[in-house]
Design an enzyme around this catalytic site. Sequence first.
Site, PDB file in Angstrom:
ATOM      1  N   GLU A 199       1.515  -1.361   0.136  1.00 39.96           N
ATOM      2  CA  GLU A 199       0.541  -0.108  -0.087  1.00 39.96           C
ATOM      3  C   GLU A 199       0.786   1.661   0.273  1.00 39.96           C
ATOM      4  OE1 GLU A 199      -4.479  -0.979   1.677  1.00 39.96           O
ATOM      5  OE2 GLU A 199      -2.579  -0.433   3.279  1.00 39.96           O
ATOM      6  N   GLU A 273      -6.778  -7.452  -1.383  1.00 35.42           N
ATOM      7  CA  GLU A 273      -7.156  -7.641   0.101  1.00 35.42           C
ATOM      8  C   GLU A 273      -8.811  -7.421   0.469  1.00 35.42           C
ATOM      9  OE1 GLU A 273      -6.394  -5.045   2.993  1.00 35.42           O
ATOM     10  OE2 GLU A 273      -3.210  -5.735   2.269  1.00 35.42           O
TER      11      GLU A 273
END
Length: 634
Positions: A199, A273
């Site tokens: 991320e 995710e």
Amino acid sequence: MVVFRIRKTHRRQYGILCFTIAGLIIYHYIRMEPGLRKMSRREGLNASSSLFTLDGEEFRILGGSIHYFRVPRAYWKDRLMKMKSCGLNTLTTYVPWNLHEPERGVFNFKRELDLEAYINLAAEVGLWVILRPGPYICSEWDLGGLPSWLLRDENMKLRTTYPGFTEAVNSFFDKLIPKIVPLQFKRGGPIIALQVENEYGSYAKDINYMPFIKEALQSRGIDELLLTSDNHDGLKLGGVNGALKTINLQKLNTESLKYLDAVQPHSPKMVMEYWTGWFDAWGDLHHLFPAEDMVAVVRKILKQGMSINLYMFHGGTNFGFVSGALATPSYKALITSYDYDAPLSESGDYTPKYHLLKDLFNRYHTEKLPEMPPLRWREAYEAAIMYQHLSLWDALQFTGEPFRSVTPVNMENLPVNNGNGQSYGYTLYETTITSGGILNSGNNVRDRALVFVDKSFIGVFKYKSLELAVPDGKGQRTLSLLVENCGRVHYGKNLDDQRKGLVGDIVLNNIPLRDFTIYSLEMKPSFIESLFSAPWKYLPAMPTLPGFFQGRIFVDGYPSDTFVKLPGWNKGVVFINGQNLGRYWAIGPQQALYLPGPWLNSGINQVIVFEEQEADGKIHFEESPDLGMSVDIQ
């Protein structure tokens, strides 16, 4: 020339011997390095068309996250078999740098941290593996998995190409990556892809950083598919050339999917995710994501032909002091449980989400799924009576030599752990005062401090609470601040500002306090073991707090899982046979700590509780978890 004649009666044995030798030669040929057996090389996971291919065949990733460092090793296989039985084909896991290199240059890949054994076990169960080696992992983990000793450098710039950071990453990868290379798909292992950092689009402080991490992986022998993962806001800044972009979400976002199509035309789409639940902070409610709502989104993702990874499939537990913390809108520490409202509960139970997902994934398999492993027995043991007590002040002699400093020193810069500072737990700061008045923390307490004058409690400094009244008194008195690191922030742009303990001056009547004696209370296993020889006393009617309490739990027969509940206690830590189960806190939501059966012995087991402010005479053991009052995720 010598001619050997073989008797007729020995020809059969000779033939068997030759066949065996030939078999061994073939076996060792197959085991050769890929460069030596090019004909046997396979094509890895490929993302050059709208669908993934693996070994040249169409392949859809049906993945789930289980972190080996959140699950007792004795239960690894049980959890992975339950994953396989649900219809998943791929395991994903992070790698926590801070556990594998607790001190600079000191590495641990043994027992509960044996990453190679975990990956090989996944292969044995029949799962492929996507590895997420970081170095930053987020994962609601202290400092996002980065080791706290990095913060000893006052100029440190985490997750950038700052030399102090890249040198540390290179040193860690020099140890980690050689363990991974032989386990790659093209070399006969189960690893089909690796993630480049984590991320980064939500951080994005250095445009050279992601290329550095990619090169750090590839230059050490990583040649499987690389990918990145980002949430909606980070997608545009988190990628790197040569790595497939994937997305993290809980609800489908059409705009994000269109963006992925635009920047990666004719490439497979994957939700790296898919958040099956959420995590909890102390003082909040327990978050639930209704099973029907969750599975409805999974169904839509699969209908669109996308691959998916369930984060989490099984959350597990933040044993010890490793929970992270939230920075915004204000600081909040996270609880010990990482149940996450996942398809497998914290203790490995099947949930309604599991059964709904199994039914859904079954439609994407031509062969029958494996049988579901049986659940393990849980036990409500007899309560452990606390029969001995040791005050914090009496325990200080077992912490090692205190450090003396004119000014406060933050936890990470203390001269302990071979020059690596203190990572977790508590730090006690003591100095002398000669008057009462107003004590001001100046926002320099990280994160919570119990304050005492001559060992008498006068109040608490919380994060950003600034003032306490110090009562008047005669002569010199000892002012003590017991400061707890409640968890470093795991996400956001202020990772560099996560030093703990006292990070600046404490002021009494506008005058900074000086001349501190500082004790490191990290509460490592060696410290807990040292308490065996401590001057324990039978528990008095009014025990001195903070303090340690000792009792016993008796297990008749084979140990089972249980849950530790502490009604009448306020805040502290539980140790069973030296194992740190984690923090408890009466403010909830979590009201019981998970105790895995493999950590118990048949017969007598030692229980030690460190309590800060309010103690009961016993602790209870129950069959069922208690994660507190809940609220649905909107």
